[in-house]
Design a protein around this motif. Structure first.
Motif, short mmCIF file in Angstrom:
data_model
loop_
_atom_site.label_atom_id
_atom_site.label_comp_id
_atom_site.label_asym_id
_atom_site.label_seq_id
_atom_site.Cartn_x
_atom_site.Cartn_y
_atom_site.Cartn_z
N LEU A 189 23.54 43.99 1.02
CA LEU A 189 24.34 42.84 0.58
C LEU A 189 25.72 43.30 0.14
O LEU A 189 26.75 42.72 0.54
N ALA A 190 25.73 44.36 -0.67
CA ALA A 190 27.02 44.87 -1.15
C ALA A 190 27.90 45.27 0.03
O ALA A 190 29.09 44.92 0.09
N LEU A 191 27.30 46.00 0.97
CA LEU A 191 28.07 46.43 2.14
C LEU A 191 28.58 45.23 2.93
O LEU A 191 29.73 45.20 3.37
N ALA A 192 27.72 44.23 3.09
CA ALA A 192 28.11 43.05 3.87
C ALA A 192 29.27 42.34 3.19
O ALA A 192 30.23 41.92 3.85
N VAL A 193 29.20 42.23 1.85
CA VAL A 193 30.29 41.57 1.12
C VAL A 193 31.58 42.36 1.28
O VAL A 193 32.64 41.80 1.57
N VAL A 194 31.46 43.67 1.13
CA VAL A 194 32.66 44.52 1.27
C VAL A 194 33.24 44.40 2.68
O VAL A 194 34.44 44.26 2.87
N MET A 195 32.31 44.41 3.67
CA MET A 195 32.76 44.33 5.06
C MET A 195 33.52 43.03 5.33
O MET A 195 34.36 42.97 6.20
N ARG A 196 33.15 41.99 4.61
CA ARG A 196 33.74 40.69 4.89
C ARG A 196 35.03 40.46 4.09
O ARG A 196 35.79 39.54 4.38
N MET A 197 35.24 41.29 3.07
CA MET A 197 36.44 41.11 2.25
C MET A 197 37.70 41.28 3.08
O MET A 197 37.76 42.10 3.99
N LYS A 198 38.71 40.48 2.68
CA LYS A 198 39.99 40.63 3.36
C LYS A 198 40.74 41.80 2.73
O LYS A 198 40.87 41.86 1.51
N GLY A 199 41.19 42.71 3.55
CA GLY A 199 41.92 43.85 3.02
C GLY A 199 43.36 43.44 2.75
O GLY A 199 43.81 42.37 3.17
N PRO A 200 44.09 44.27 2.02
CA PRO A 200 45.51 43.97 1.80
C PRO A 200 46.28 44.11 3.11
O PRO A 200 45.80 44.71 4.06
N GLU A 201 47.49 43.53 3.11
CA GLU A 201 48.29 43.61 4.33
C GLU A 201 48.90 45.00 4.47
O GLU A 201 48.89 45.78 3.52
N GLY A 202 49.40 45.28 5.66
CA GLY A 202 50.09 46.55 5.87
C GLY A 202 49.14 47.66 6.28
O GLY A 202 48.01 47.40 6.67
#
Lengths: 537, 365, 323
Positions: free
Chosen positions: C111-124
């Motif tokens: 679950l933690a990995l899935a949430v992290v995978m779905r997070m939007k990363g910062p731009e650039g």
């Protein structure tokens, strides 16, 4: 929606109940014929278990009668198919004999065909053969592990060979222990085709390093412990000299990971010498009970407790994923100085083409890739191996005698031939070809195995091998397992208890003995065990 | 009641899409403010920036003159109704409405009172025990409104909340929303592409196109005095007619010359125009369909045209005629029976015509 | 219904032959076509199940006298197994293993990995780098899942050996899997099974529309509250499905554990059954390879797993009401 949920749960419950009821019903129905009467049972399994004298007599009668008939019966045009089932390791023993047998058969006017079922390397032979027997598809002649003979015989899978060996001149060349292994309750069920012995392997270089005498031959258990303790005090020196990070003087296998080897290589070597016969065993043949407690058992457990508790033996080698490989490797590296092990290790373990050859010898003889290939390299290596590794006879508790134990594989006849006298005769004939002196000597010399026949020594190719000749002497005092039905369970109790000792869960010989007794009672039933007086001094 | 003010707000989506270009406006307390424009004009982005769901690239946003540009949505105390209503599918109606209050740790009894009050106001008090899936579109929409209403936010933000409803319901809800907003006096910013909706609900409308705010004014003014050709064309049904003309001054007469016609302007208007654009200029004549009269005979200042198609709509009729190559729509009250290809003359209500500079598209009168 | 009744009495009805043939094809043929499938299910699913229950009430064994003449012995096998301290330890450890490695380890980490995978990363470039890292991490986790269990088991045994990875990384100077078999089993199983949970949760998260989060954000939810009140309830469906599957898989795991710690029957019930069935030990009344006793042990576990699954399904039904 709630109705639907209720329905499905009810359905599951009803299904379970239905399955159980169906199970009980089918079980009852299927078990009925066996429950009927005892007479039915005895007739069904005629040659099983303590066979009554009358039954044996009738069997004998049939055999002798058919023996005279053979000449006339076999002139039929339809070929008789004789099946032999064996593992690939015995290929070179079986195949030349089959050729000779077929030649003999055709010259004597028998129309016979030998069908081979060779089980390849990589499968568990005994599991396969066991299920073949259970399913009724096993070969007419089968090569099995000798310690399964009692179980198979009791199950009625094996045809008793008493009348054959009685008239067989070669039978005299088998030492008494080799006869006993294949005998169960007075009947012979097989002929040994190869065997082994067990001894103490030790590292001569390490002994010298620590100022211990070479060659070494301990006279009692105390001698072994003394040597081990002295080696332990030298540990830092040895570790430095060999460049290793751990060192254990002694190694007796323990635990369930080793399986049967814990019992046979380790425990039996102690037990057989721990008291006077017949109280040095797991089974009492007079009372027909398993021995739950005895002085011999106590002393054997004591040895394990003492050596493991005092750090003379390695704990974790008993539980790694590859116990055999690890054992061979650590001894070759010098991490273990004294090892109780089988006679085959000389070649299979540390030989020129073994699993864990000695590094200094490989270097010395210019062997590359961890193996010696040319004959000169092999000669050089074998000489070198003898400088590093020696073996000693296992002494008894107080030094009164020598101890070793043998196993090995035997050739048997399937009981389904009992009603086919002609085939039975031919099967026996095939066995005599396979177990003939020259055939055995040839095979054993090639594979470095001990020939179960004493007259193998007369064959030059076998006699030439000094190592084999030397350890063949062990056969005089060798012994065998109490491989009765139930033995595997008792053996498992030993594996469990020694495992607990190795892990430090049991630190007292009496606790170990009590635990062992509890387990054995669970496994074979409290009625089938006996408690002998225990002398703890 | 609060004010909302945007100061030079620009939003650029990477790599370089300018969604909102330098927006400046102030929404007064209790005002119903509508952002109107076609899709992609930046109106939703503007709303999302006010909600805090997007961060402006440049500029500042103030609520009650407090700078909220860097505050996350939950600290802005605004409520938003989404186009899809965004109800929580796993919560019953009651819990959906109560959710914002629960997050604020409002006491249980108070939550219950408020939820029931709001539900009653929106006539959904009999639906509280249902899940969103079990409601009709209109009911879901009202739940979304209730959720936005229940905590008396400083600003009410609505992103086309009526666009997913069928036509009839939409008209009903329009009125209801307006009534609610007036009753509760909550400052509201409402995004729509439907000009009828905007005209009927707004106190003021900001018309947007291509990220720019073109005009901010009350509906009447937007309708009557569009500042650009786009505003003129976007507001009103049928849309404003545009006819390309040339403004010329001839013999002290101020004329709008088109393809096959010429209209004389009154003197004051003409002089005003001359001052603004000079003696000669290319313009677009904009005139709403309802400001054209059809004459079957030639009149002074009338434009000749040919009837193309007649669309009777019941109480009114749209007559499509061709002036040269330009299609012109005329709204006629009642029935109007014209045969196609009939020659007619169009008379414009000269006080209600619009003129836009062809190049800049800005209104000149 | 009426048509159906008509058809069953086709002989008497006056329906024309072509209609009867059509009806035969339409109604009877499909039922006939199911028969082979049903037969196969009966042969390979129902029969073994019934047979294992039958066997557990007998003294049948692979070898010995009881291999040929076995009889009905009642509940003796069940009593023997249930009173065996090793079996009790095996059940307890099986539960610990399943709860810690599957329900806590795999599901939580997945679950933690899935949430992290779905997070939007910062731009650039930071975002681009995270994206690449995510792809690599996802691939690695996935590889763990597709590696054969035997290979995985031996790899872990090597890693946990003295002088292996554990020594290099944590300075553990002993055979970790020998001294701590349960922990070793748990680590290996978490490593192996996390990918499945992660993929399942990623799909579940993907199905939650973004505007629901935005609504919650505007409604005043903190990131944690958004997870607690929106994400979590909306994926609880997937969570339960995941629980069911990984419970069944972990509870029935054999190869991975066997290759890692060997036949230590008090660590896992499957190992217990293996040790029994291969004839190393067993009760007095059966011969070597007491398949009957092993069947009893397996049937006990079957009932336990069935009870667990029923509980899960019940919870799932309750949850699904809003959908």
């Amino acid at each position: 929606m709630p109705a639907e949920r209720g329905l499905s749960i009810a359905a599951i419950v009803i299904a379970i109940i239905a399955i159980i009821i169906a199970g009980i019903a089918i079980g009852q129905a299927m078990s009925k014929p066996h429950v009927l009467t005892k007479t039915v049972v005895t007739t069904v399994v005629k040659s099983a278990v303590p066979v009554t004298k009358t039954v044996v007599k009738t069997a004998t009668a049939t055999v002798t009668k058919t023996a005279t008939m053979t000449a006339t019966v076999t002139k039929t045009s339809k070929p008789i198919v004789l099946t032999i089932e064996y593992g690939e390791p015995w290929k070179d023993l079986v195949q030349p004999a089959i050729q000779k047998f077929e030649a003999w058969a055709s010259s004597h006017g028998y129309n016979v065909q030998v069908k081979q079922v060779m089980l390849p390397y990589g499968i568990n032979f005994m599991q396969r053969i066991s299920s073949d027997f259970a399913a009724g598809t096993a070969g007419d002649v089968v090569i099995i592990d000798s310690f399964m003979i009692p179980a198979f015989a009791k199950a009625g899978y094996l045809y008793p060979l008493d009348n054959f060996v009685k008239n067989w001149p070669d039978w005299q060349y088998y030492p008494e222990p080799m006869k006993k292994i294949v005998t169960w309750f007075g009947h012979v069920y097989g002929i040994m085709i190869d065997t082994d012995v067990r001894m103490l392997w030790y590292r001569k270089d390490i002994f010298k390093m620590c100022g211990l005498p070479v060659p070494w031959q301990p006279k009692s258990w105390q001698d072994i412990i003394k040597a081990a303790e002295k080696l332990k005090s030298c540990a830092p020196k040895i570790e430095k000299a060999l460049g290793i990070n751990e060192f254990y003087p002694l190694y007796f296998p323990a635990g369930t990971k080793w399986g049967e080897a814990t019992t046979m290589q380790g425990f039996y070597m102690l037990l057989l010498g721990a008291a006077k016969p017949p109280y040095n065993r797991l089974y009492d043949y007079k009372t027909h009970k398993w021995i739950c407690k005895s002085t011999a058992l106590y002393r054997s457990f004591w040895f394990y407790v003492y050596t493991y508790k005092n750090g003379l033996e390695p704990v974790s080698y008993n539980f790694v994923s590859n116990v055999w490989g690890t054992m061979r490797k650590v001894f070759s590296e010098g991490k273990v100085a004294i090892l109780v092990g089988g006679s085959w290790e000389w070649g299979e373990g540390w030989g020129p083409q073994g699993i864990a050859p000695l590094k200094p010898c490989l270097q010395k003889c210019g062997c590359t890739g961890g193996k010696c290939t040319t004959s000169s390299q092999i000669q050089c290596y074998t000489a070198c191996e003898a400088q590093y590794i020696g073996f000693a006879k296992m002494p008894s508790y107080n030094g009164s005698r020598w101890v070793t134990i043998s196993g090995g594989w035997a050739i048997v006849i399937n009981d389904k031939l009992a009603n086919n006298p002609e085939k039975l005769q031919l099967a026996w004939k095939l066995i005599t070809f396979i177990t003939s002196r020259d055939n055995e000597a040839q095979y054993c010399a090639k594979y470095g195995k001990i020939c179960p026949r004493s007259d193998c020594a007369e064959v030059p190719i076998y006699a030439k091998n000094t190592y084999l000749k030397e350890i063949s002497q062990f056969l005089k005092f060798t012994d065998f397992r109490d491989a009765l039905p139930g033995y595997t369970k008792v053996s498992y109790a030993i594996q469990q208890v020694t495992g607990m000792i190795a892990k430090g869960e049991i630190t007292n010989a009496m606790t170990a003995l009590n635990k062992y007794c509890d387990l054995v009672k669970r496994y074979v039933g409290a009625n089938n065990v006996e408690v002998l007086p225990v002398q703890t001094s | 009641m609060s004010t909302v003010r945007l100061e030079n707000v620009t939003k650029i989506f990477p790599p370089n899409v300018v969604a909102v270009n330098n927006a400046n406006f102030k929404v007064e307390k209790g005002e119903f403010f509508v952002l109107l424009g076609p899709s992609g004009c930046g109106k939703t982005t503007t709303l999302r920036m006010i909600a805090g769901l997007e961060r402006p690239t440049y500029g500042k946003i103030y609520i009650n003159e407090q700078d909220v540009t860097d505050l996350p949505p939950r600290l802005r105390d605004v409520a938003m109704v989404f186009q899809t209503w965004a109800l929580y599918p796993h919560m019953k109606v009651y819990d959906n409405i109560a959710f914002p209050l629960r997050l604020r740790k409002v006491p249980r009894s108070e939550i219950d009172r408020k939820v029931r009050e709001v539900a009653k106001l929106l006539r959904i008090d009999d639906l509280l025990d249902r899940y969103p899936k079990q409601l009709s579109g209109g009911q879901q929409q009202r739940v979304a409104l209730a959720r936005a209403l229940v905590r008396s936010p400083r600003v009410w933000l609505m992103d086309e909340p009526l666009s997913n409803l069928d036509a009839l319901l939409r008209v009903q809800m329009r009125a209801e929303l307006k009534r609610l907003q007036k009753e509760l006096k909550i400052t509201t910013i409402y995004v729509t592409h439907d000009q009828v909706e905007a005209m009927s609900m707004a106190d003021r409308i900001a018309v947007m196109n291509k990220g720019r705010i073109l005009q901010i004014a009350p509906p009447k003014e937007i309708y009557e005095k569009p500042r650009t050709k786009f505003v003129g064309g976007f507001v009103g049904t049928p849309p404003m007619n545009f006819i390309p003309v040339t403004f010329v001054v001839e013999n002290d007469k101020y004329l709008l010359k088109g393809e096959g016609f010429s209209i004389e302007l009154p003197k004051e208007l003409g002089e005003y125009l001359r001052e603004k654009v000079g003696d000669r200029a290319e313009l677009d004549l904009g005139v709403r369909p309802e400001h054209i009269r059809i004459s079957t005979s030639e009149e002074p200042n009338a434009i000749p045209a040919t009837v193309y198609i007649v669309e009777p709509l019941g109480t009114e009729t749209i007559v499509n005629v061709k002036v040269g190559e330009t299609l012109v729509k005329i709204k006629v009250i009642g029935e109007a029976l014209f045969e196609p290809s009939t020659r007619v003359w169009l008379v414009f209500d000269i006080n209600k015509i619009h003129l836009f500079d062809t190049k800049t598209e800005e209104a000149v009168i | 219904m009426e048509r159906w009744v008509n058809l069953s009495g086709a002989g008497k009805s006056a329906a024309p032959a072509s209609a009867r043939t059509a009806a035969l094809v339409e109604f009877t043929l499909p039922k006939l076509l199911i028969v082979p499938a049903l037969a196969l299910i009966g042969l390979f699913v129902v029969f073994p199940l019934v047979w294992s229950v039958v066997m557990s009430f007998t003294n049948y064994s692979m070898l010995g006298v009881t291999a040929r003449k076995w009889g009905f012995i009642g509940l003796k096998n069940y009593i023997w197994v249930l009173t065996d301290p090793d079996f009790q330890a095996a059940i307890a450890n099986s539960f610990i293993f399943t709860i810690v490695s599957a329900l806590i380890g795999q599901a939580l980490l997945g679950l933690a990995l899935a949430v992290v995978m779905r997070m939007k990363g910062p731009e650039g470039w930071v975002g681009a780098a995270t994206k690449v890292l995510k792809v690599i991490a996802g691939a690695l986790v996935f590889v763990a899942w597709i590696i054969p269990e035997v290979v995985a088991g031996y790899c872990w045994a090597a890693a946990m050996s003295r002088g292996g990875l554990f020594t290099a990384m944590f300075g553990i100077n002993y055979n970790f899997y020998v001294r701590h078999p349960l922990q070793a089993m748990i680590i290996a199983n978490i490593w192996r099974g996390t990918a499945f949970s992660m993929i399942l949760f990623m799909a579940a998260l993907e199905s939650i529309p973004n505007y629901i989060y935005e609504a919650a954000e505007v409604d005043g939810a903190t990131p944690w509250q958004r997870f607690r009140y929106v994400t979590f309830p909306l994926i609880s469906n997937a969570l339960l499905v995941d629980f069911i599957l990984i419970t069944v898989w972990t509870f029935g795991l054999f190869t991975l554990i066997f290759t890692l710690i060997g036949p230590q029957m008090d660590y896992m019930w499957t190992l217990y059954v293996y040790v029994l069935a291969t004839g190393r030990m067993g009760p007095p009344w059966t011969g070597p390879g007491p398949l009957s006793t092993a069947a009893a042990a397996a049937d006990i576990m079957f009932v336990i797993v069935l009870a667990l699954i029923t509980g899960y399904l019940y919870a799932l039904r309750r949850l699904r009401r809003w959908a």
